[in-house]
Scaffold this motif. Structure first.
Motif, PDB file in Angstrom:
ATOM      1  N   ARG A 125      38.839 -44.902 -19.405  1.00 26.99           N
ATOM      2  CA  ARG A 125      37.857 -43.808 -19.487  1.00 26.99           C
ATOM      3  C   ARG A 125      36.741 -43.992 -18.458  1.00 26.99           C
ATOM      4  O   ARG A 125      36.304 -43.025 -17.835  1.00 26.99           O
ATOM      5  CB  ARG A 125      37.263 -43.762 -20.899  1.00 26.99           C
ATOM      6  CG  ARG A 125      38.257 -43.251 -21.935  1.00 26.99           C
ATOM      7  CD  ARG A 125      37.742 -43.455 -23.345  1.00 26.99           C
ATOM      8  NE  ARG A 125      38.686 -42.920 -24.331  1.00 26.99           N
ATOM      9  CZ  ARG A 125      38.557 -43.073 -25.638  1.00 26.99           C
ATOM     10  NH1 ARG A 125      37.522 -43.751 -26.133  1.00 26.99           N
ATOM     11  NH2 ARG A 125      39.432 -42.551 -26.462  1.00 26.99           N
ATOM     12  N   LEU A 129      35.788 -41.573 -15.417  1.00 26.75           N
ATOM     13  CA  LEU A 129      34.427 -41.064 -15.220  1.00 26.75           C
ATOM     14  C   LEU A 129      33.968 -41.306 -13.773  1.00 26.75           C
ATOM     15  O   LEU A 129      33.415 -40.410 -13.130  1.00 26.75           O
ATOM     16  CB  LEU A 129      33.469 -41.743 -16.200  1.00 26.75           C
ATOM     17  CG  LEU A 129      31.993 -41.398 -16.073  1.00 26.75           C
ATOM     18  CD1 LEU A 129      31.741 -39.920 -16.338  1.00 26.75           C
ATOM     19  CD2 LEU A 129      31.143 -42.249 -17.009  1.00 26.75           C
ATOM     20  N   VAL A 144      23.210 -37.132 -12.744  1.00 27.78           N
ATOM     21  CA  VAL A 144      23.978 -37.287 -13.988  1.00 27.78           C
ATOM     22  C   VAL A 144      24.032 -38.764 -14.395  1.00 27.78           C
ATOM     23  O   VAL A 144      23.845 -39.111 -15.568  1.00 27.78           O
ATOM     24  CB  VAL A 144      25.406 -36.730 -13.818  1.00 27.78           C
ATOM     25  CG1 VAL A 144      26.309 -37.191 -14.955  1.00 27.78           C
ATOM     26  CG2 VAL A 144      25.379 -35.212 -13.782  1.00 27.78           C
ATOM     27  N   LYS A 176      26.840 -32.118 -15.135  1.00 29.58           N
ATOM     28  CA  LYS A 176      27.561 -32.388 -16.383  1.00 29.58           C
ATOM     29  C   LYS A 176      28.654 -31.336 -16.621  1.00 29.58           C
ATOM     30  O   LYS A 176      29.766 -31.671 -17.053  1.00 29.58           O
ATOM     31  CB  LYS A 176      26.576 -32.425 -17.559  1.00 29.58           C
ATOM     32  CG  LYS A 176      27.206 -33.020 -18.814  1.00 29.58           C
ATOM     33  CD  LYS A 176      26.234 -33.105 -19.961  1.00 29.58           C
ATOM     34  CE  LYS A 176      26.980 -33.542 -21.222  1.00 29.58           C
ATOM     35  NZ  LYS A 176      26.167 -33.394 -22.428  1.00 29.58           N
ATOM     36  N   LEU A 179      31.484 -32.199 -14.379  1.00 32.49           N
ATOM     37  CA  LEU A 179      32.218 -33.375 -14.874  1.00 32.49           C
ATOM     38  C   LEU A 179      33.152 -32.991 -16.026  1.00 32.49           C
ATOM     39  O   LEU A 179      34.321 -33.415 -16.068  1.00 32.49           O
ATOM     40  CB  LEU A 179      31.237 -34.433 -15.398  1.00 32.49           C
ATOM     41  CG  LEU A 179      30.687 -35.478 -14.447  1.00 32.49           C
ATOM     42  CD1 LEU A 179      29.891 -36.511 -15.247  1.00 32.49           C
ATOM     43  CD2 LEU A 179      31.797 -36.180 -13.680  1.00 32.49           C
ATOM     44  N   ALA A 180      32.610 -32.199 -16.956  1.00 35.57           N
ATOM     45  CA  ALA A 180      33.418 -31.787 -18.112  1.00 35.57           C
ATOM     46  C   ALA A 180      34.642 -31.017 -17.634  1.00 35.57           C
ATOM     47  O   ALA A 180      35.758 -31.206 -18.145  1.00 35.57           O
ATOM     48  CB  ALA A 180      32.566 -30.936 -19.054  1.00 35.57           C
ATOM     49  N   MET A 183      37.171 -33.450 -16.015  1.00 40.37           N
ATOM     50  CA  MET A 183      37.825 -34.380 -16.946  1.00 40.37           C
ATOM     51  C   MET A 183      38.602 -33.677 -18.044  1.00 40.37           C
ATOM     52  O   MET A 183      39.349 -34.334 -18.795  1.00 40.37           O
ATOM     53  CB  MET A 183      36.782 -35.330 -17.544  1.00 40.37           C
ATOM     54  CG  MET A 183      36.175 -36.228 -16.457  1.00 40.37           C
ATOM     55  SD  MET A 183      35.072 -37.462 -17.101  1.00 40.37           S
ATOM     56  CE  MET A 183      36.200 -38.594 -17.887  1.00 40.37           C
ATOM     57  N   ALA A 184      38.447 -32.375 -18.130  1.00 38.97           N
ATOM     58  CA  ALA A 184      39.109 -31.641 -19.224  1.00 38.97           C
ATOM     59  C   ALA A 184      40.621 -31.864 -19.206  1.00 38.97           C
ATOM     60  O   ALA A 184      41.241 -32.003 -20.258  1.00 38.97           O
ATOM     61  CB  ALA A 184      38.789 -30.150 -19.110  1.00 38.97           C
ATOM     62  N   LYS A 187      42.094 -35.246 -21.038  1.00 39.92           N
ATOM     63  CA  LYS A 187      41.699 -35.599 -22.414  1.00 39.92           C
ATOM     64  C   LYS A 187      42.755 -36.428 -23.127  1.00 39.92           C
ATOM     65  O   LYS A 187      42.462 -37.503 -23.667  1.00 39.92           O
ATOM     66  CB  LYS A 187      41.425 -34.321 -23.216  1.00 39.92           C
ATOM     67  CG  LYS A 187      40.143 -33.654 -22.825  1.00 39.92           C
ATOM     68  CD  LYS A 187      39.847 -32.472 -23.701  1.00 39.92           C
ATOM     69  CE  LYS A 187      39.280 -32.917 -25.030  1.00 39.92           C
ATOM     70  NZ  LYS A 187      38.710 -31.806 -25.789  1.00 39.92           N
TER      71      LYS A 187
END
Lengths: 195, 117
Positions: A125, A129, A144, A176, A179-180, A183-184, A187
Motif C-alpha cells: 500500500r 501511495l 498532500v 487528494k 490520488l483517490a 488509486m481507485a 483497491k
C-alpha cells in the motif's frame, strides 16, 4: 508537593546550528539526533523505499551543515527548512521514478512469521501511495504529503512551501482527489473491498 | 452524507504511512556525521593560512616576495663586497670614512702592559 520545575531547557535549533558553524562539531551530532528520525520518516513515507529515504535524509542533513555558516538566526526555523528540503528532494526522486515501478521497494520478504502477510500488504500500500504521489504535480504531491503523511496544519505547510494558506487548501484538495482517482483501480490489489 | 470509499481507502493508507517511523541506523548516522568538519574547524585545519601564507599575503604574494628576496640578496652583496662606485658614492655622501670603536684604543686589548707589569 509541587514537582520541581525542569531546569534543563533544550538548546534552540538555530543556536546549535550557529555553534556548529563556529566550530562545535558536537552541535552537529545534537542536531542530527534531534532531526534525523523525523527527516528519515518523512522521506520514507513519501518514497516507500528505505535505501532512497536514507539517501534523501543524508543529503538533507549535509545540506544543513553546508548552510550553517550563512544561517540567519530567527529568520527561518530549522524544522521548517528541513521539511522543505526533504519534500523537494523526495519529489525530485518521485519524478525520476515516473514510468518505472518500484518493484524492489517492498523491503521485507514474506516468511512464516505471524503478521508477515499483513506487513507485506502494508508495504504494498505504501509503495502504491508513493507511485501515485509520483504522478501528481510536484506541488500537489508535497502539499498532500505534508498534510496527510506528516499531519501538519495548513498554516505550517504554507510556511514550508512559501505559499498562502488558501493555496495549501487548494493544492491538498486537488491532490487528494487526484490520488483517490489514481488509486481507485488498485483497491482489490491493495486489499480493500467495497461492501 | 455518503463518504467516498476511495477516500476511506486513502485515509487508511495515509494513517498507515504516518505510522512509519523508521529508526535511523547507526550506519546512516555515521554517514551523516562522517564529513562533519565544522565550517570553523575546516577553516583552521584545511583552508587556514599559516604564518608563511599570512606574511606572504601581507606583502603582496609571490611576485612581491621575489622582488623582496632579490633586493635583500643584492643589499647583502653590496654590503659584503661594495663596488668602488658605491664606496665613492658613500664617501661623497658621508665625507671621509669614520671609524668608530666601542673600546678605547689603548684599553683592554693593551695587555702587554699587564703582562709586563
Amino acid at each position: 508537593m509541587k514537582a520541581a520545575p525542569d531546569l534543563i531547557v533544550p538548546v534552540p535549533d538555530d543556536a546549535l546550528l550557529i555553534a556548529f558553524a563556529n566550530g562545535d562539531a558536537a552541535a552537529a551530532r545534537d542536531l542530527a539526533t534531534r532531526y534525523l528520525p523525523r527527516v528519515l520518516a518523512q522521506a520514507m513515507r513519501m518514497l516507500a523505499d528505505l535505501a532512497e529515504a536514507e539517501d534523501v535524509a543524508q543529503d538533507a542533513m549535509i545540506r544543513l551543515w553546508k548552510i550553517a555558516p550563512d544561517w540567519r538566526q530567527g529568520e527561518a526555523q530549522v524544522s521548517t527548512w528541513l521539511y522543505r528540503v526533504v519534500a523537494n528532494l523526495c519529489t525530485d526522486r518521485l519524478r525520476k521514478r515516473r514510468g518505472t515501478i518500484a518493484i524492489d521497494a517492498v523491503t521485507e520478504p514474506a516468511d512464516g512469521r505471524p503478521g508477515a502477510v499483513a506487513h507485506m500488504q502494508t508495504n504494498a500500500r505504501l509503495v502504491a501511495l508513493a507511485d501515485a504521489l509520483a504522478q501528481l504535480p510536484e506541488r500537489q504531491a508535497q502539499a498532500v504529503a505534508l498534510r496527510h503523511l506528516e499531519g501538519l496544519a495548513n498554516p505550517e505547510i504554507a510556511q514550508i512551501m512559501d505559499i498562502s494558506v488558501r493555496s495549501v487548501e487548494s493544492l491538498t484538495a486537488r491532490g487528494k482527489r487526484a490520488l483517490a482517482h489514481i488509486m481507485a483501480g488498485r483497491k482489490a490489489e491493495l486489499g480493500y473491498y467495497d461492501d | 452524507m455518503m463518504t467516498d470509499p476511495n477516500d476511506d481507502m486513502l485515509d487508511d493508507i495515509f494513517a498507515q504511512a504516518r505510522a512509519v517511523t523508521p529508526d535511523p541506523s547507526a550506519d546512516l548516522m555515521a554517514r551523516i556525521l562522517a564529513d562533519v568538519v565544522s565550517p570553523a574547524s575546516e577553516a583552521t585545519l584545511v583552508a587556514g593560512p599559516g604564518l608563511w601564507a599570512r606574511l606572504s599575503g601581507m606583502l603582496g604574494g609571490w611576485p612581491a616576495l621575489g622582488s623582496l628576496l632579490a633586493a635583500t640578496v643584492a643589499g647583502i652583496w653590496i654590503g659584503v663586497a661594495p663596488p668602488a662606485t658605491v664606496e665613492d658614492f658613500a664617501a661623497s655622501l658621508l665625507g671621509d670614512a669614520v671609524t668608530v670603536s666601542l673600546f678605547a684604543q689603548d684599553g683592554i686589548f693593551d695587555l702587554g702592559d699587564l703582562a709586563d707589569g
